[in-house]
Design a protein around this motif. Structure first.
Motif, PDB file in Angstrom:
ATOM      1  N   LEU A 163       0.849  -1.182   0.000  1.00  0.00           N
ATOM      2  CA  LEU A 163       0.000   0.000   0.000  1.00  0.00           C
ATOM      3  C   LEU A 163       0.889   1.237   0.000  1.00  0.00           C
ATOM      4  O   LEU A 163       1.722   1.406   0.885  1.00  0.00           O
ATOM      5  CB  LEU A 163      -0.910  -0.002   1.231  1.00  0.00           C
ATOM      6  CG  LEU A 163      -1.768   1.242   1.440  1.00  0.00           C
ATOM      7  CD1 LEU A 163      -2.700   1.468   0.260  1.00  0.00           C
ATOM      8  CD2 LEU A 163      -2.549   1.130   2.735  1.00  0.00           C
ATOM      9  N   VAL A 164       0.728   2.081  -1.016  1.00  0.00           N
ATOM     10  CA  VAL A 164       1.512   3.313  -1.124  1.00  0.00           C
ATOM     11  C   VAL A 164       0.622   4.473  -0.708  1.00  0.00           C
ATOM     12  O   VAL A 164      -0.437   4.699  -1.312  1.00  0.00           O
ATOM     13  CB  VAL A 164       2.013   3.519  -2.571  1.00  0.00           C
ATOM     14  CG1 VAL A 164       2.715   4.867  -2.705  1.00  0.00           C
ATOM     15  CG2 VAL A 164       2.945   2.386  -2.979  1.00  0.00           C
ATOM     16  N   THR A 165       1.015   5.194   0.306  1.00  0.00           N
ATOM     17  CA  THR A 165       0.197   6.317   0.761  1.00  0.00           C
ATOM     18  C   THR A 165       0.245   7.460  -0.243  1.00  0.00           C
ATOM     19  O   THR A 165       1.203   7.588  -1.023  1.00  0.00           O
ATOM     20  CB  THR A 165       0.664   6.846   2.131  1.00  0.00           C
ATOM     21  OG1 THR A 165       1.964   7.441   1.980  1.00  0.00           O
ATOM     22  CG2 THR A 165       0.711   5.733   3.159  1.00  0.00           C
ATOM     23  N   LYS A 166      -0.795   8.296  -0.209  1.00  0.00           N
ATOM     24  CA  LYS A 166      -0.837   9.443  -1.106  1.00  0.00           C
ATOM     25  C   LYS A 166       0.348  10.371  -0.857  1.00  0.00           C
ATOM     26  O   LYS A 166       0.937  10.908  -1.800  1.00  0.00           O
ATOM     27  CB  LYS A 166      -2.153  10.201  -0.908  1.00  0.00           C
ATOM     28  CG  LYS A 166      -3.374   9.463  -1.412  1.00  0.00           C
ATOM     29  CD  LYS A 166      -4.649  10.222  -1.134  1.00  0.00           C
ATOM     30  CE  LYS A 166      -4.991  10.221   0.342  1.00  0.00           C
ATOM     31  NZ  LYS A 166      -6.314  10.830   0.627  1.00  0.00           N
ATOM     32  N   THR A 167       0.715  10.522   0.398  1.00  0.00           N
ATOM     33  CA  THR A 167       1.837  11.398   0.732  1.00  0.00           C
ATOM     34  C   THR A 167       3.143  10.858   0.170  1.00  0.00           C
ATOM     35  O   THR A 167       3.935  11.602  -0.429  1.00  0.00           O
ATOM     36  CB  THR A 167       1.959  11.561   2.255  1.00  0.00           C
ATOM     37  OG1 THR A 167       0.743  12.105   2.769  1.00  0.00           O
ATOM     38  CG2 THR A 167       3.119  12.475   2.618  1.00  0.00           C
ATOM     39  N   ALA A 168       3.387   9.561   0.340  1.00  0.00           N
ATOM     40  CA  ALA A 168       4.616   8.949  -0.170  1.00  0.00           C
ATOM     41  C   ALA A 168       4.686   9.054  -1.687  1.00  0.00           C
ATOM     42  O   ALA A 168       5.743   9.360  -2.263  1.00  0.00           O
ATOM     43  CB  ALA A 168       4.707   7.487   0.267  1.00  0.00           C
ATOM     44  N   LEU A 169       3.556   8.805  -2.346  1.00  0.00           N
ATOM     45  CA  LEU A 169       3.514   8.890  -3.810  1.00  0.00           C
ATOM     46  C   LEU A 169       3.789  10.319  -4.273  1.00  0.00           C
ATOM     47  O   LEU A 169       4.582  10.545  -5.197  1.00  0.00           O
ATOM     48  CB  LEU A 169       2.147   8.421  -4.306  1.00  0.00           C
ATOM     49  CG  LEU A 169       1.926   8.406  -5.818  1.00  0.00           C
ATOM     50  CD1 LEU A 169       2.915   7.475  -6.494  1.00  0.00           C
ATOM     51  CD2 LEU A 169       0.499   7.990  -6.136  1.00  0.00           C
ATOM     52  N   ALA A 170       3.162  11.280  -3.619  1.00  0.00           N
ATOM     53  CA  ALA A 170       3.353  12.680  -3.999  1.00  0.00           C
ATOM     54  C   ALA A 170       4.794  13.118  -3.792  1.00  0.00           C
ATOM     55  O   ALA A 170       5.396  13.760  -4.654  1.00  0.00           O
ATOM     56  CB  ALA A 170       2.409  13.567  -3.188  1.00  0.00           C
TER      57      ALA A 170
END
Length: 224
Positions: free
Chosen positions: A168-175
């Motif tokens: 699971l990739v968090t939105k924050t990590a992806l951004a």
């Protein structure tokens, strides 16, 4: 792919940054020990280019800190200290490569590609997942041997999700990974939603899908 250059020589730093940005990497920089320590503590990178001699500390201490924290970034030591002791110390601490100054920028790019290939793709020149094939060196994407046209951000999102497949990739990590640490200044994640929506449409014939986990982030799944 997201890189961090830790280098205190302004001209060298700028040459490295421009060279790697031309190859479509997200590049962040730090010019001293303190700034570098903060960045490696807060953000994740695919590869770190590390100078040993910094104005306020030693790059090898940064490497020790990085490895002690359990992070697995690739590390290339880039230093004018071309001694066997420094090279062995860096490699023994977990660095992936050692590039003595001066060097050609083409060699720098080749070393970065080699480290990323070893760390993320088991040394393979391309990645296959489902009916999707990706060629990182040319940034080409194929679905059932047909080219898929992606913009830069769509490609970066896809690569980040693939290198973290089944996680699971968090939105924050992806951004942070795709847009860099300036993401802290953003008011919302609407720009991510837009890119993900477009990417999903382009992958409609692929046997992979991007699943949304409401309120958290995204996960790449292979369709059986």
């Amino acid at each position: 792919m997201k890189l961090l250059i830790i280098e205190d020589e302004p001209e060298m730093l700028e040459n490295m940054r421009q060279t790697l940005e031309r190859q479509h990497y997200i590049v962040e920089t730090a010019t001293d020990y303190s700034a570098a320590l903060h960045k490696i503590g807060v953000y994740d990178y695919d590869c770190i280019l590390l100078d040993i001699t910094l104005p306020d500390g030693n790059g090898l201490e940064l490497l020790k800190t990085l490895k002690a924290s359990g992070k697995d970034e690739g590390v290339i030591i880039v230093s004018a200290k071309d001694s066997l002791d420094d090279k062995l110390a860096g490699l023994n601490l977990g660095a992936d490569d050692y590039l003595p100054k001066p060097f050609h920028m083409s060699e720098l790019h080749a070393r970065v590609k080699a480290v990323l290939r070893r760390r993320h793709f088991d040394g393979n020149p391309h990645i296959s997942i489902g009916n999707v094939s990706i060629f990182p060196e040319t940034r080409e994407v194929m679905v059932e041997n047909q080219p898929l046209v992606l913009n830069r951000k769509e490609y970066d999102i896809l690569m980040y999700l693939i290198t973290n497949k089944k996680r699971l990739v968090t939105k924050t990590a992806l951004a942070e990974h795709v847009w860099g640490d300036h993401i802290d200044q953003a008011d919302s994640f609407d720009f991510i939603y837009s890119q993900i929506k477009n990417l999903r449409k382009k992958l409609e014939h692929a046997t992979i899908t991007i699943e949304a986990v409401y309120g958290v982030g995204y996960k790449l799944e292979v369709i059986s």
